[in-house]
Design a protein around this motif. Structure first.
Motif, short mmCIF file in Angstrom:
data_model
loop_
_atom_site.label_atom_id
_atom_site.label_comp_id
_atom_site.label_asym_id
_atom_site.label_seq_id
_atom_site.Cartn_x
_atom_site.Cartn_y
_atom_site.Cartn_z
N CYS A 93 37.37 39.88 39.59
CA CYS A 93 37.17 38.66 38.98
C CYS A 93 35.75 38.53 38.16
CB CYS A 93 36.93 37.74 40.32
SG CYS A 93 38.33 37.60 41.35
N GLU A 94 36.07 38.03 36.98
CA GLU A 94 34.84 37.70 35.93
C GLU A 94 34.40 36.55 36.43
OE1 GLU A 94 33.38 39.51 33.41
OE2 GLU A 94 35.34 39.83 32.88
N LYS A 97 35.21 32.67 35.13
CA LYS A 97 36.25 32.57 34.45
C LYS A 97 37.50 32.81 35.37
CE LYS A 97 38.96 35.41 30.78
NZ LYS A 97 39.37 36.80 31.29
N ASP A 98 37.54 33.94 36.24
CA ASP A 98 38.64 34.01 37.27
C ASP A 98 38.27 33.35 38.36
OD1 ASP A 98 39.71 35.86 35.38
OD2 ASP A 98 38.69 37.38 36.13
#
Ligand SMILES: *Cc1c(COP(=O)(O)O)cnc(C)c1O
Length: 353
Positions: A93-94, A97-98
């Motif tokens: 996971c960014e 963003k995610d």
């Protein structure tokens, strides 16, 4: 600037996980953390504490792979399943963003880990019988990289319908990983999804030695997945996640004798669960006892907060689930020894409603 101001904003705003230990209490009957009630003795066989340990101790990995029926390349060992939850977020996971997604009421660490890393979490409330609301999940999948599904679910105790898990895996193919948290699977081994790993390279299974293996104090858990997922997690794990004594004891717990002993403990707990359920159903302040496939039961109680406090004051420490969605009036009781069950039964019988 104060020290507080120097911290990341999401950390300043974070409410840490309210673990059973952190919540405290001065009890002599501890039924709030889903631990095994008695200690299993172990001795140390390794005396090489001058040396760094192996990152992924071979004996532990090989023994777990054999026990779970997967290849050693599909196993990662970490400091509890909690670290597995976190490593997945770090690797997939960014921040900003995610997102991750999970279905309350469920285990509290998914949201805490996401928040710690500044990763968005989305929730889709479970429907009747705490099963997955698949259409609602489908609508919220955009940008989701990880879907955590606890089965059997903590704190509700039921298995997630296998067909729903299949539908979820089809829905997420090529988009997101599905993480099946099987912390309690030893109490219902037929329900494991581990044999689906072949078919679904985006399925991940979390396991632990903290529950049926009676080793919560050891801090040892496992992530089972495709070789590709494990290789990615290996990039972000600490160089020495397990100390030598931990690896030593974990390898012993996972020996053939260790597995036999674990299965005997499971039988003992399931018998005790049956007894406790049958007794609770006759007690006036107990409104509902939910079925369980685990080493705990969820119980709906009249005036539950007052009853929780009253038992707490008598040294009987349970877990209050009142604030989780759909669980108003619910307490979670870990299955302990017969003497501990009796203390709970007698105390609840004495409550006037
Ligand atoms: C207890 C528990 C864990 C954590 O296990 P550890 O190995 O002790 O970190 C993970 N998931 C669920 C659902 C649990 O109940």
């Amino acid at each position: 600037m104060s020290i507080e101001d120097l911290a990341r904003e999401n950390v300043r705003n974070l409410t840490p996980y309210q673990s059973a230990r952190r919540l405290g209490g001065k009890g002599d009957v501890w039924l709030n953390a889903n631990e095994f009630p008695t200690a299993v003795p172990f001795g140390l066989t390794q005396q090489t504490l001058n040396r760094y340990p192996e990152c992924q101790p071979k004996a532990v990995i090989d023994n777990y792979a054999r026990y779970a029926g997967v290849k050693p390349e599909q196993v990662l060992v970490s400091r509890g399943a909690d670290e597995g939850i976190e490593l997945l977020i770090r690797a997939f996971c960014e921040p900003g963003k995610d997102a991750i997604l999970f279905c309350p009421p469920t285990y509290g660490m998914y949201s805490v880990s996401a928040e710690t890393f500044g990763v968005e979490y989305r929730t889709v409330q479970a429907k009747e019988g705490w099963q997955l609301d698949l259409p609602a999940i489908a609508e919220k999948l955009d940008g989701v990289k990880l879907v955590y599904v606890c089965s059997p679910n903590n704190p509700t105790g039921q298995i997630i319908n296998p067909q729903d898990m299949r539908d979820l895996l089809e829905m997420t193919r090529g988009k997101a990983l599905v993480v099946a948290d099987e912390a309690y699977i030893e109490f219902c081994p037929q329900a494991t999804l581990v044999n689906w790993l072949e078919e679904y390279p985006h399925l991940v299974v979390l396991r632990t030695l903290s529950k049926a293996f009676a080793l919560a104090g050891l801090r040892c858990g496992f992530t089972l997945a495709s070789d590709d997922v494990i290789a990615l997690l290996m990039k972000v794990i600490a160089p020495y996640p397990l100390s030598t004594p931990v690896a030593d004891i974990a390898a012993q717990a996972l020996s053939p004798d260790g597995i036999v002993a674990m299965r005997q403990r499971v039988t003992q707990i399931i018998d005790e669960r049956q007894y406790l359920i049958s007794q609770l159903r006759d007690i006036p302040c107990v409104e509902q006892v939910f079925d369980s496939e685990t080493n705990y039961i969820l119980v709906r109680i009249t005036a539950s907060s007052a009853v929780f406090k009253s038992l707490w004051d008598q040294g009987i420490i349970l877990r209050d689930q009142n604030r989780q969605p759909t669980l108003s009036g619910c307490l979670r009781i870990t299955i302990g020894t017969r003497a501990e069950s009796q203390r709970v039964i007698d105390a609840l019988r004495a409550e006037n409603v």
